[in-house]
Design an enzyme around this catalytic site. Structure first.
Site, PDB file in Angstrom:
ATOM      1  N   ARG A  15      75.651  72.820  63.397  1.00 52.33           N
ATOM      2  CA  ARG A  15      75.184  74.193  63.585  1.00 52.33           C
ATOM      3  C   ARG A  15      75.918  75.069  62.576  1.00 52.33           C
ATOM      4  NH1 ARG A  15      77.812  76.665  68.310  1.00 52.33           N
ATOM      5  NH2 ARG A  15      78.843  77.809  66.659  1.00 52.33           N
ATOM      6  N   HIS A  30      76.529  80.202  67.604  1.00 51.38           N
ATOM      7  CA  HIS A  30      75.730  79.651  68.706  1.00 51.38           C
ATOM      8  C   HIS A  30      74.491  80.529  68.933  1.00 51.38           C
ATOM      9  CE1 HIS A  30      74.535  78.079  72.557  1.00 51.38           C
ATOM     10  NE2 HIS A  30      74.663  79.281  73.084  1.00 51.38           N
ATOM     11  N   TYR A  90      86.759  79.851  66.791  1.00 52.78           N
ATOM     12  CA  TYR A  90      87.057  78.498  67.288  1.00 52.78           C
ATOM     13  C   TYR A  90      86.807  77.380  66.286  1.00 52.78           C
ATOM     14  CZ  TYR A  90      82.014  78.746  68.288  1.00 52.78           C
ATOM     15  OH  TYR A  90      80.657  78.901  68.187  1.00 52.78           O
TER      16      TYR A  90
HETATM   17  C1  LIG Z   1      72.870  75.144  83.336  1.00 52.34           C
HETATM   18  C2  LIG Z   1      73.458  76.036  82.291  1.00 52.34           C
HETATM   19  N1  LIG Z   1      74.804  76.111  82.177  1.00 52.34           N
HETATM   20  C3  LIG Z   1      75.364  76.888  81.223  1.00 52.34           C
HETATM   21  C4  LIG Z   1      74.570  77.630  80.393  1.00 52.34           C
HETATM   22  C5  LIG Z   1      75.201  78.505  79.308  1.00 52.34           C
HETATM   23  N2  LIG Z   1      74.990  77.886  77.994  1.00 52.34           N
HETATM   24  C6  LIG Z   1      74.032  78.331  77.163  1.00 52.34           C
HETATM   25  S1  LIG Z   1      73.972  77.457  75.733  1.00 52.34           S
HETATM   26  C7  LIG Z   1      75.239  76.450  76.216  1.00 52.34           C
HETATM   27  C8  LIG Z   1      75.749  75.362  75.327  1.00 52.34           C
HETATM   28  C9  LIG Z   1      74.716  74.322  75.020  1.00 52.34           C
HETATM   29  O1  LIG Z   1      75.205  73.444  74.021  1.00 52.34           O
HETATM   30  P1  LIG Z   1      74.332  72.277  73.459  1.00 52.34           P
HETATM   31  O2  LIG Z   1      73.685  71.533  74.561  1.00 52.34           O
HETATM   32  O3  LIG Z   1      75.188  71.490  72.533  1.00 52.34           O
HETATM   33  O4  LIG Z   1      73.153  73.005  72.651  1.00 52.34           O
HETATM   34  P2  LIG Z   1      73.250  73.932  71.347  1.00 52.34           P
HETATM   35  O5  LIG Z   1      73.321  75.351  71.843  1.00 52.34           O
HETATM   36  O6  LIG Z   1      74.451  73.529  70.587  1.00 52.34           O
HETATM   37  O7  LIG Z   1      71.995  73.726  70.589  1.00 52.34           O
HETATM   38  C10 LIG Z   1      75.699  76.826  77.481  1.00 52.34           C
HETATM   39  C11 LIG Z   1      76.823  76.177  78.177  1.00 52.34           C
HETATM   40  C12 LIG Z   1      73.172  77.538  80.546  1.00 52.34           C
HETATM   41  N3  LIG Z   1      72.334  78.208  79.760  1.00 52.34           N
HETATM   42  N4  LIG Z   1      72.643  76.723  81.489  1.00 52.34           N
END
Ligand SMILES: Cc1ncc(C[n+]2csc(CCOP(=O)(O)OP(=O)(O)O)c2C)c(N)n1
Ligand SMILES: [Mg+2]
Length: 392
Positions: free
Chosen positions: A286, A290, A299
């Site tokens: 990425r 985020h 970080y």
């Molecule tokens: C069930 C749930 N827990 C927490 C969140 C908050 N949250 C949003 S994005 C994220 C991280 C996701 O990371 P990843 O699966 O690696 O996907 P990326 O954003 O890197 O594409 C979190 C914890 C959420 N949206 N849904």
């Protein structure tokens, strides 16, 4: 997009070394067909001996490059719009274009996709108007595309939830007898590295496995779940998790559009022929934040980002096209101009999007409404009416 069958061949187990060239990141197990320097690798072997290759025409190679550039430019425009207060939020795909365009172009018309909130590249490949996710992030509608028409479901923000929706849908596809031939339907679920720690994802692995569902799990390992690095999610390479659930897993260079295409096409074709689920780990990065609400400098260090810049998915495709002399001099400028024109058009259309009446937020909660919702709507309408005639 590809001519005839796009040339992914599976020749079963072979005793030859895993890959003709070990990639410098992602380990020797990384399936790669285009190096960061733009050198083509004829074929690459997956962990189970599957041989991956592509056989595109020059026109198709140029088309993939065009997709990558357009998708990046539209994404940059969306980020700019958010910065100018025109969107509430944006989750950029910067750096993940090849993983998404490769997977998106590998799908056949009848295949169904279940995205997260970052799959703008796949959405583009499905033929959906790129303004639609911007309406969602502007808060003026729910996205607006018809999942059945485009075979691309609504964005899912709840991490991992869409993998369960996909598992259920894929089980239904199998029960309806829609698998078994070249015209069979396969399903693909997108999720991130962080999502692999969710119960939902692991449960969907179990269901897909034991019901032999025609489902490809496409994990974009972009190394972070917001600020949490990969080592906080797993002690083994993610693609190896598949073995414990009873289906194959493969790690592909997610910055290599050709490899992403080859691996996805192969996995989807297996699924549509009734050979069950598989897991693809697209090893990528990425490059941006985020979301626009995040500050990654808090970080991660700049040198890490720079190391990945050297593996840029667009730069390597450009180097390849140049080295192979399959573009004329004006090609790159033409693509840039097209991307610029389309992004200006996108911006104009976003700014012209009408604001909905606030009370319409109650409209699409349930297909037929509910008494409780009706009451809330009435209360809210009264509340809004109380402002009429006031200066605020
Ligand atoms: C069930 C749930 N827990 C927490 C969140 C908050 N949250 C949003 S994005 C994220 C991280 C996701 O990371 P990843 O699966 O690696 O996907 P990326 O954003 O890197 O594409 C979190 C914890 C959420 N949206 N849904
Ligand atoms: Mg991630």
């Amino acid at each position: 997009m590809a001519k005839g069958d796009p040339g992914v061949t599976s020749r079963g187990r072979r005793a030859a070394p895993r890959s003709k060239r070990a990639a410098d990141a992602g380990g020797p197990e990384l399936v790669q067909l285009l190096t960061p320097e733009g050198e083509r690798i004829e074929s690459a072997l997956g962990p189970d001996g599957t041989e991956y290759r592509v056989d595109f025409t020059d026109e198709e190679y140029r088309g993939l490059y065009r997709d990558l550039v357009l998708v990046r430019k539209l994404d940059a425009e969306a980020t700019a719009l958010q910065r100018q207060g025109e969107l509430g939020l944006w989750a950029s795909l910067l750096g993940q274009e090849a993983a998404q365009v490769g997977a998106g172009r590998a799908l056949r018309t009848q295949d169904m996709a279940f995205p997260t909130y970052r799959e703008h590249g796949v959405l583009y490949c499905r033929g959906i108007d790129p303004i639609m996710p911007l309406g969602l992030f502007r808060g003026v509608d729910q996205g607006g595309w018809d999942p059945n028409e485009f075979k691309f479901n609504m964005y899912t923000i709840v991490i991992g939830a869409q993998t369960l929706h996909a598992a259920g849908y894929a089980m239904g596809v199998a029960m309806d007898g829609k698998t078994g031939g070249d015209d069979g339907e396969a399903v693909i679920a997108f999720f991130g590295d962080g999502a692999t720690s969710q119960g939902d994802v692991n449960e969907s692995f179990v269901w897909a496995s034991v019901f032999n569902a025609p489902l490809v799990f496409f994990c974009q390992n972009n190394q972070y779940a917001i600020s949490e690095p990969l080592e906080r999610q797993t002690r083994v390479p993610l693609y190896k998790r598949a073995g414990g659930f009873g289906f194959p897993g493969v790690r592909v260079d997610g910055n290599d559009v050709l490899a992403s295409y080859a691996v996805t096409r192969h996995a989807m074709d297996n699924a549509r022929h009734g050979q069950g689920p598989s897991l693809i780990e697209a090893y990528t990065y990425r490059m941006g934040a985020h979301t626009t609400s995040d500050d990654p400098t808090r970080y991660r260090i700049a040198s890490e980002v720079e190391a990945w810049q050297a593996k840029d998915p667009i730069a390597r495709m450009k180097a390849f096209l140049t080295k192979q002399q399959i573009v004329d001099e004006s090609f790159f400028a033409d693509v840039d101009e097209q991307a610029r024109t389309e992004s200006v058009h996108l911006r104009e259309r976003v700014l012209a999007m009408p604001d909905p009446q606030p009370v319409t937020m109650f409209d699409h909660v349930y297909p037929n409404g509910s008494p409780e919702l009706d009451e809330q709507r009435e209360q809210f309408s009264k509340y809004m009416a109380s402002f009429e005639g006031s200066a605020h």
